[in-house]
Motif scaffolding. Structure first.
Motif, mmCIF file in Angstrom:
data_model
loop_
_atom_site.group_PDB
_atom_site.id
_atom_site.type_symbol
_atom_site.label_atom_id
_atom_site.label_comp_id
_atom_site.label_asym_id
_atom_site.label_seq_id
_atom_site.Cartn_x
_atom_site.Cartn_y
_atom_site.Cartn_z
ATOM 1 N N MET A 1 0.848 -1.183 0.000
ATOM 2 C CA MET A 1 0.000 0.000 0.000
ATOM 3 C C MET A 1 0.888 1.240 0.000
ATOM 4 O O MET A 1 1.776 1.368 0.829
ATOM 5 N N LYS A 2 0.616 2.131 -0.944
ATOM 6 C CA LYS A 2 1.364 3.370 -1.017
ATOM 7 C C LYS A 2 0.407 4.553 -0.912
ATOM 8 O O LYS A 2 -0.366 4.811 -1.834
ATOM 9 N N TYR A 3 0.488 5.254 0.200
ATOM 10 C CA TYR A 3 -0.381 6.408 0.408
ATOM 11 C C TYR A 3 -0.115 7.503 -0.613
ATOM 12 O O TYR A 3 -1.028 8.247 -0.969
ATOM 13 N N LYS A 4 1.111 7.602 -1.091
ATOM 14 C CA LYS A 4 1.432 8.653 -2.053
ATOM 15 C C LYS A 4 0.703 8.444 -3.384
ATOM 16 O O LYS A 4 0.590 9.380 -4.179
ATOM 17 N N ASN A 5 0.170 7.266 -3.629
ATOM 18 C CA ASN A 5 -0.549 6.985 -4.873
ATOM 19 C C ASN A 5 -2.018 7.404 -4.821
ATOM 20 O O ASN A 5 -2.701 7.385 -5.851
ATOM 21 N N ILE A 6 -2.496 7.786 -3.653
ATOM 22 C CA ILE A 6 -3.917 8.136 -3.534
ATOM 23 C C ILE A 6 -4.259 9.329 -4.411
ATOM 24 O O ILE A 6 -5.263 9.321 -5.129
ATOM 25 N N ASP B 1 -7.634 9.597 3.874
ATOM 26 C CA ASP B 1 -7.179 8.216 4.039
ATOM 27 C C ASP B 1 -7.444 7.746 5.468
ATOM 28 O O ASP B 1 -7.969 8.491 6.301
ATOM 29 N N ASP B 2 -7.098 6.496 5.737
ATOM 30 C CA ASP B 2 -7.391 5.909 7.046
ATOM 31 C C ASP B 2 -6.524 6.477 8.166
ATOM 32 O O ASP B 2 -6.748 6.174 9.332
#
Length: 121
Positions: A1-6, A109-110
């Motif tokens: 999971m990559k948050y930067k991809n959101i 995000d979460d």
């Protein structure tokens, strides 16, 4: 999971939703969005893709498109290495300004981190 991809995933989602590739029953959804924004009191419509239904007063075509894209959103997130459950409600704002249309896609995000992207032509 990559948050930067959101942000990238949200931008791709917004581009796809307002593009000419999004048409239902012979109608382009971008035309439906424009008509809905023109008839709104603040020249803006908000589409919450976590809701069970599209905004009140939506055309049949917009409602069908909403259902399709809502179902596709988790697949798009996964394809960009984002876990769907890590993204909260996705809100697309389509509004008319003096210089044309403005499309904004927002979510948190979460971790509680807000994500807001502007979709440009």
């Amino acid at each position: 999971m990559k948050y930067k991809n959101i942000d990238s995933a949200l931008r791709n989602f917004g581009h796809s939703f307002v593009s000419l590739m999004n048409y239902v029953d012979g109608e382009y959804i971008c035309d439906e969005l424009l008509a809905a924004a023109r008839s709104a009191t603040n020249n803006e419509i908000r589409i919450d893709f976590s809701a069970s239904a599209p905004p009140l007063g939506s055309s049949d075509q917009l409602a069908k498109s909403f259902d399709h894209w809502k179902a596709w959103l988790p697949k798009l997130l996964e394809s960009q290495n984002v876990l769907p459950h890590s993204v909260g409600a996705v809100l697309l704002r389509y509004r008319l300004t003096r210089t044309g249309r403005e499309v904004i896609v927002e979510a948190a995000d979460d971790r509680g981190q807000p994500h807001k992207v502007f979709v440009h032509d």
